[in-house]
Design an enzyme around this catalytic site. Structure first.
Site, short mmCIF file in Angstrom:
data_model
loop_
_atom_site.label_atom_id
_atom_site.label_comp_id
_atom_site.label_asym_id
_atom_site.label_seq_id
_atom_site.Cartn_x
_atom_site.Cartn_y
_atom_site.Cartn_z
CG LEU A 174 37.79 36.26 36.25
CD1 LEU A 174 37.54 35.86 37.69
CD2 LEU A 174 36.64 35.79 35.39
CG HIS A 175 42.71 40.72 35.87
ND1 HIS A 175 43.03 40.43 34.58
CD2 HIS A 175 41.75 41.67 35.81
CE1 HIS A 175 42.31 41.18 33.77
NE2 HIS A 175 41.52 41.95 34.50
CB ALA A 176 46.30 37.89 39.85
#
Length: 90
Positions: free
Chosen positions: A14-16
């Site tokens: 759950l990044h960028a």
């Protein structure tokens, strides 16, 4: 209070981009939503800083919670989103 568990499907976690798409969906919901991982303190799911501080990786399980009218449907929609590989979505 409604609560759901979701397994992060995006390969980068759950990044960028996946985090941005998730926050966009959270902001469209009629209720406030919190997110937590490993029983940690629930954080505001509409905050990029909160999402990034979770450090949720591919395969991690997170807990979403909300209360009020529309909470069940909101969480169902958000779980479905998290359980989709958002890196593969155009």
């Amino acid at each position: 209070m409604a609560e759901r568990h979701a397994t992060i499907a995006s390969s980068v976690g759950l990044h960028a981009r996946p985090a941005g798409l998730f926050i966009e969906a959270v902001n469209k919901q009629p209720v406030a939503v919190t997110i937590s991982k490993d029983g940690s303190t629930p954080l505001n799911a509409s905050s990029i800083l909160s999402i990034m501080s979770l450090g949720a990786s591919h395969g991690d399980v997170v807990t979403l919670a909300a209360e009020g009218e529309g909470a069940e449907a909101a969480l169902d929609e958000l779980v479905a989103l998290l359980e989709t590989d958002l890196d593969a979505v155009e």
